[in-house]
Design an enzyme around this catalytic site. Structure first.
Site, PDB file in Angstrom:
ATOM      1  N   PHE A  50      20.310  30.161  79.609  1.00  0.00           N
ATOM      2  CA  PHE A  50      19.090  29.579  80.173  1.00  0.00           C
ATOM      3  C   PHE A  50      17.844  30.306  79.668  1.00  0.00           C
ATOM      4  O   PHE A  50      16.761  29.705  79.576  1.00  0.00           O
ATOM      5  CB  PHE A  50      19.146  29.648  81.712  1.00  0.00           C
ATOM      6  CG  PHE A  50      18.085  28.854  82.400  1.00  0.00           C
ATOM      7  CD1 PHE A  50      18.183  27.473  82.490  1.00  0.00           C
ATOM      8  CD2 PHE A  50      16.976  29.474  82.968  1.00  0.00           C
ATOM      9  CE1 PHE A  50      17.198  26.730  83.121  1.00  0.00           C
ATOM     10  CE2 PHE A  50      15.994  28.738  83.603  1.00  0.00           C
ATOM     11  CZ  PHE A  50      16.100  27.362  83.678  1.00  0.00           C
ATOM     12  N   GLU A  51      17.983  31.583  79.330  1.00  0.00           N
ATOM     13  CA  GLU A  51      16.837  32.377  78.848  1.00  0.00           C
ATOM     14  C   GLU A  51      16.621  32.225  77.343  1.00  0.00           C
ATOM     15  O   GLU A  51      15.635  32.768  76.803  1.00  0.00           O
ATOM     16  CB  GLU A  51      17.042  33.864  79.185  1.00  0.00           C
ATOM     17  CG  GLU A  51      16.786  34.210  80.644  1.00  0.00           C
ATOM     18  CD  GLU A  51      17.853  33.698  81.594  1.00  0.00           C
ATOM     19  OE1 GLU A  51      19.040  33.787  81.248  1.00  0.00           O
ATOM     20  OE2 GLU A  51      17.494  33.186  82.675  1.00  0.00           O
ATOM     21  N   VAL A  74      28.293  28.148  77.198  1.00  0.00           N
ATOM     22  CA  VAL A  74      28.177  27.663  78.576  1.00  0.00           C
ATOM     23  C   VAL A  74      29.472  26.932  78.912  1.00  0.00           C
ATOM     24  O   VAL A  74      29.839  25.965  78.238  1.00  0.00           O
ATOM     25  CB  VAL A  74      26.963  26.716  78.758  1.00  0.00           C
ATOM     26  CG1 VAL A  74      26.759  26.431  80.242  1.00  0.00           C
ATOM     27  CG2 VAL A  74      25.701  27.322  78.163  1.00  0.00           C
ATOM     28  N   ILE A  75      30.158  27.427  79.928  1.00  0.00           N
ATOM     29  CA  ILE A  75      31.450  26.857  80.309  1.00  0.00           C
ATOM     30  C   ILE A  75      31.310  26.145  81.642  1.00  0.00           C
ATOM     31  O   ILE A  75      30.757  26.703  82.599  1.00  0.00           O
ATOM     32  CB  ILE A  75      32.526  27.961  80.365  1.00  0.00           C
ATOM     33  CG1 ILE A  75      32.714  28.541  78.955  1.00  0.00           C
ATOM     34  CG2 ILE A  75      33.846  27.408  80.904  1.00  0.00           C
ATOM     35  CD1 ILE A  75      33.628  29.730  78.880  1.00  0.00           C
ATOM     36  N   THR A  79      30.536  24.121  89.652  1.00  0.00           N
ATOM     37  CA  THR A  79      29.218  23.800  90.202  1.00  0.00           C
ATOM     38  C   THR A  79      28.422  22.996  89.171  1.00  0.00           C
ATOM     39  O   THR A  79      28.839  22.835  88.026  1.00  0.00           O
ATOM     40  CB  THR A  79      28.423  25.075  90.533  1.00  0.00           C
ATOM     41  OG1 THR A  79      28.090  25.727  89.304  1.00  0.00           O
ATOM     42  CG2 THR A  79      29.223  26.012  91.404  1.00  0.00           C
ATOM     43  N   HIS A  81      25.900  23.904  87.786  1.00  0.00           N
ATOM     44  CA  HIS A  81      25.115  24.825  86.969  1.00  0.00           C
ATOM     45  C   HIS A  81      25.166  24.471  85.485  1.00  0.00           C
ATOM     46  O   HIS A  81      24.183  24.643  84.762  1.00  0.00           O
ATOM     47  CB  HIS A  81      25.615  26.256  87.175  1.00  0.00           C
ATOM     48  CG  HIS A  81      24.541  27.271  87.059  1.00  0.00           C
ATOM     49  ND1 HIS A  81      23.677  27.542  88.088  1.00  0.00           N
ATOM     50  CD2 HIS A  81      24.154  28.060  86.033  1.00  0.00           C
ATOM     51  CE1 HIS A  81      22.827  28.461  87.704  1.00  0.00           C
ATOM     52  NE2 HIS A  81      23.091  28.788  86.470  1.00  0.00           N
ATOM     53  N   PHE A 106      20.839  24.917  67.255  1.00  0.00           N
ATOM     54  CA  PHE A 106      21.569  24.872  68.529  1.00  0.00           C
ATOM     55  C   PHE A 106      23.016  25.312  68.319  1.00  0.00           C
ATOM     56  O   PHE A 106      23.878  24.497  68.017  1.00  0.00           O
ATOM     57  CB  PHE A 106      21.487  23.439  69.084  1.00  0.00           C
ATOM     58  CG  PHE A 106      22.098  23.265  70.443  1.00  0.00           C
ATOM     59  CD1 PHE A 106      21.658  23.995  71.527  1.00  0.00           C
ATOM     60  CD2 PHE A 106      23.110  22.330  70.645  1.00  0.00           C
ATOM     61  CE1 PHE A 106      22.216  23.815  72.792  1.00  0.00           C
ATOM     62  CE2 PHE A 106      23.668  22.135  71.895  1.00  0.00           C
ATOM     63  CZ  PHE A 106      23.227  22.884  72.972  1.00  0.00           C
ATOM     64  N   ARG A 120      36.269  27.178  69.014  1.00  0.00           N
ATOM     65  CA  ARG A 120      35.057  26.948  68.217  1.00  0.00           C
ATOM     66  C   ARG A 120      34.326  28.247  67.862  1.00  0.00           C
ATOM     67  O   ARG A 120      33.230  28.224  67.328  1.00  0.00           O
ATOM     68  CB  ARG A 120      34.123  25.996  68.982  1.00  0.00           C
ATOM     69  CG  ARG A 120      34.680  24.588  69.040  1.00  0.00           C
ATOM     70  CD  ARG A 120      34.136  23.760  70.177  1.00  0.00           C
ATOM     71  NE  ARG A 120      34.736  22.420  70.179  1.00  0.00           N
ATOM     72  CZ  ARG A 120      35.955  22.136  70.656  1.00  0.00           C
ATOM     73  NH1 ARG A 120      36.702  23.091  71.194  1.00  0.00           N
ATOM     74  NH2 ARG A 120      36.436  20.903  70.595  1.00  0.00           N
TER      75      ARG A 120
HETATM   76  N1  RBF Z   1      24.903  31.536  81.219  1.00  0.00           N
HETATM   77  C1  RBF Z   1      25.605  31.230  80.100  1.00  0.00           C
HETATM   78  O1  RBF Z   1      25.150  31.529  78.981  1.00  0.00           O
HETATM   79  N2  RBF Z   1      26.815  30.578  80.196  1.00  0.00           N
HETATM   80  C2  RBF Z   1      27.363  30.201  81.380  1.00  0.00           C
HETATM   81  O2  RBF Z   1      28.472  29.629  81.376  1.00  0.00           O
HETATM   82  C3  RBF Z   1      26.656  30.482  82.569  1.00  0.00           C
HETATM   83  N3  RBF Z   1      27.148  30.097  83.771  1.00  0.00           N
HETATM   84  C4  RBF Z   1      26.435  30.391  84.893  1.00  0.00           C
HETATM   85  C5  RBF Z   1      26.932  29.971  86.152  1.00  0.00           C
HETATM   86  C6  RBF Z   1      26.221  30.260  87.311  1.00  0.00           C
HETATM   87  C7  RBF Z   1      26.784  29.786  88.635  1.00  0.00           C
HETATM   88  C8  RBF Z   1      25.005  31.006  87.230  1.00  0.00           C
HETATM   89  C9  RBF Z   1      24.204  31.341  88.474  1.00  0.00           C
HETATM   90  C10 RBF Z   1      24.509  31.407  85.998  1.00  0.00           C
HETATM   91  C11 RBF Z   1      25.202  31.107  84.807  1.00  0.00           C
HETATM   92  N4  RBF Z   1      24.704  31.508  83.571  1.00  0.00           N
HETATM   93  C12 RBF Z   1      25.409  31.195  82.439  1.00  0.00           C
HETATM   94  C13 RBF Z   1      23.484  32.346  83.456  1.00  0.00           C
HETATM   95  C14 RBF Z   1      22.234  31.520  83.198  1.00  0.00           C
HETATM   96  O3  RBF Z   1      22.182  31.126  81.830  1.00  0.00           O
HETATM   97  C15 RBF Z   1      20.979  32.383  83.481  1.00  0.00           C
HETATM   98  O4  RBF Z   1      21.051  33.598  82.775  1.00  0.00           O
HETATM   99  C16 RBF Z   1      20.831  32.706  84.979  1.00  0.00           C
HETATM  100  O5  RBF Z   1      20.904  31.527  85.743  1.00  0.00           O
HETATM  101  C17 RBF Z   1      19.475  33.425  85.250  1.00  0.00           C
HETATM  102  O6  RBF Z   1      18.383  32.580  84.892  1.00  0.00           O
END
Ligand code: RBF
Length: 148
Positions: A50-51, A74-75, A79, A81, A106, A120
């Site tokens: 997300f960052e 990202v898995i 949820t 999320h 990307f 992958r």
């Molecule tokens: N960041 C990832 O890069 N991959 C993920 O699979 C991932 N899963 C997350 C699941 C949850 C429930 C939360 C709260 C965060 C997750 N994040 C993941 C972190 C997200 O990218 C970010 O760093 C945080 O939400 C803080 O902004």
């Protein structure tokens, strides 16, 4: 195209580092194979995918990179999320690339499970980090062609 003077920024998430690190290795090895000197490749880590856009935006806007490669995993969990992270990263990178004119590749895996991600990241379906490096070089070349 002379690749020896290209400057590449890599922004990689720390989440799922055991897989992301394989993407980073794939990307850096592929860049070297394409002739980009290791000294011209800058790596920055951010907490999660997300960052990635905010860091990619700073890198692309700095004028110091010919392309930015974003790497993350990202898995899908149980949820919502997954959707909240994957979409903004993809659209964020696309918007930054168009706004700055700097390709933002990307290289973020968005998978159902860990197995699909490992497939992958150097497994059965290649290494998307390496493919991202090739995509960066090809897009830079395309832009050189268009802009000259
Ligand atoms: N960041 C990832 O890069 N991959 C993920 O699979 C991932 N899963 C997350 C699941 C949850 C429930 C939360 C709260 C965060 C997750 N994040 C993941 C972190 C997200 O990218 C970010 O760093 C945080 O939400 C803080 O902004």
């Amino acid at each position: 195209m002379d690749t020896t003077s290209l400057r590449i920024g890599i922004v990689a998430a720390e989440w799922n580092d055991f897989i992301v690190s394989k993407l980073i290795t794939g990307a850096t090895e592929a860049l070297a194979e394409h002739g980009v000197p290791a000294a011209n490749v800058t790596q920055v880590r951010c907490p999660g995918s997300f960052e990635i856009p905010v860091v990619a935006s700073a890198m692309a806007g700095s004028g110091r990179y010919d392309a930015v490669i974003a790497l993350g995993v990202v898995i899908r969990g149980e949820t919502a999320h997954f959707e909240y992270v994957s979409g903004p990263v993809a659209y964020g990178l696309a918007n930054i690339a168009v706004a700055t004119g700097v390709p933002c590749i990307f290289g973020v895996l968005t998978t159902e499970n860990i197995e699909q991600a490992l497939d992958r990241a150097g497994g059965n379906f290649g290494n998307k980090g390496a493919e991202s490096a090739t995509a960066a070089i090809k897009t830079i070349a395309a832009l050189h062609e268009v802009r000259r």
